[in-house]
Design an enzyme around this catalytic site. Structure first.
Site, short mmCIF file in Angstrom:
data_model
loop_
_atom_site.label_atom_id
_atom_site.label_comp_id
_atom_site.label_asym_id
_atom_site.label_seq_id
_atom_site.Cartn_x
_atom_site.Cartn_y
_atom_site.Cartn_z
N ARG A 228 0.84 -1.18 0.00
CA ARG A 228 0.00 0.00 0.00
C ARG A 228 0.88 1.24 0.00
NH1 ARG A 228 -3.68 -2.61 -1.32
NH2 ARG A 228 -5.70 -2.93 -0.32
N HIS A 276 -0.72 0.01 -9.57
CA HIS A 276 -1.47 -0.79 -8.57
C HIS A 276 -2.10 -2.04 -9.23
CE1 HIS A 276 -3.72 -0.54 -4.48
NE2 HIS A 276 -3.61 -1.81 -4.87
#
Ligand SMILES: NC(=O)c1ccc[n+]([C@@H]2O[C@H](COP(=O)([O-])OP(=O)(O)OC[C@H]3O[C@@H](n4cnc5c(N)ncnc54)[C@H](OP(=O)(O)O)[C@@H]3O)[C@@H](O)[C@H]2O)c1
Length: 313
Positions: A228, A276
């Site tokens: 993250r 991502h």
């Protein structure tokens, strides 16, 4: 007992990809998409969510479980009005786990075999052989030895690398040197030629890899963050790339996503960026896993993979 019904809550346009998968995996369960299918709220028993807007889940008093579209649940626990009594369920899916390990192995090998430098040499038409140690002499450290970290660690071990891992609780994994707790983090980082971040984002891990922690890495180490944004202090990482502490970084996640156009990472010669995509949920397999968990709940059993309300992952 009323028939179960389900609402899919996401701020983006992923529902059309999920809808057929949910219909196939959950025949007989009414599936709706927020916000159109929100009324009547009391009859909704399950929610599948990705970054639900704050306060929305609290509008459904009949919820028996909240399922995350992805492995991480930080996007759910971020909601200050999250209903306290409803279990939040992580997605644990071997398809997703396999994808993450592919990403980790790919980028570890790129750094290990110095591919970014050969890419730069190709641009300049340079023919030069760069030394590379055998895999057994390359120390890979995985931050987070959970579902994803452990799978990646085992696959890297199978490739012959020297592998260590760091987690909250001590692990006992054959062939992998296991570190745990904040007090062992500096020693763990000092042993990483390539550090791979696979931690969840929680209040404890946010900003964990700051200037002080990055300074424990050996000079020239590589960093891969597939977990993250927010776990790595981006300013500190840029400084560490400038002073040579970090030789190269592969980043899949960022403090702000999409990565702003003017961010220095975009053009940094020693940074590789992916948007991502390290592990993307497969709706078909995820829907089957969620369906099996719903079956458990309807049979009076506890769902598998409930996230901890204390640890927030
Ligand atoms: N980029 C992508 O495409 C993508 C895709 C999927 C997932 N992810 C990210 O990957 C993360 C990990 O997923 P997972 O399924 O492997 O999670 P997991 O099974 O919950 O494992 C988390 C690991 O992190 C460790 N950990 C958590 N807090 C810690 C702390 N404060 N100090 C030390 N260790 C700590 C845990 O330690 P214990 O074992 O002791 O509990 C565990 O080993 C997700 O949360 C998500 O953010 C990214």
């Amino acid at each position: 007992m009323p028939a179960p019904s389900l609402i899919f809550i996401s701020r983006d346009d992923r529902y059309p990809r999920w809808h057929p998968a949910l219909e196939a995996a959950l025949p007989g369960i009414e599936v709706r998409c927020w916000p159109d299918g929100e009324e009547p709220r009391a009859g909704i028993t399950y929610a599948i969510v990705w970054h639900p807007p704050h306060g929305v889940l609290a509008r459904f008093p009949g919820l028996k479980a909240i399922f995350s579209v992805g492995a991480g649940v930080d996007h759910i626990f971020a909601d200050p009005e999250l209903p306290q009594h409803v279990p939040v369920v992580r997605l644990v899916d071997e398809t997703l786990t396999g994808q993450m390990s592919e990403y980790v192995v790919l980028h570890v090998l790129r750094h290990h075999r110095r591919q970014p430098e050969y890419d730069a040499q190709q641009t300049d038409r340079v023919w030069r052989v760069l030394p590379c140690p055998p895999a057994a002499d390359r120390r890979i450290g995985i931050l987070g030895l959970g579902v994803l970290g452990l799978d990646a660690a085992r696959k890297l071990k199978a490739l012959g690398f020297s592998v260590a891992g760091w987690s909250r609780s001590k692990k006992d994994e054959p062939g992998i040197e296991c570190y745990s707790g904040r007090e062992e983090l500096p020693a763990f980082l000092a042993s990483c030629d390539i550090a791979v971040c696979l931690l969840p984002r929680t209040p404890e891990t946010r900003g964990l890899l700051d200037a002080q922690m990055l300074a424990h890495l050996p000079w020239g180490a590589a960093l891969i963050n597939a977990a993250r944004g927010g776990l790595v202090d981006e300013e500190a990482l840029l400084a560490a790339l400038e002073n040579g502490r970090i030789g190269g970084a592969t980043l899949d996640v960022f403090a702000a996503e999409p990565l702003p156009q003017d961010h220095l990472f975009w053009r940094h010669p020693r940074v590789t960026i992916t948007p991502h995509i390290a592990a993307i949920t497969n709706p078909a397999s995820a829907a089957r896993i969620i369906a099996a968990n719903i079956e458990r709940i309807e049979a009076g059993q506890t769902p598998l993979h409930i996230a901890s309300r204390d640890r927030l992952y």
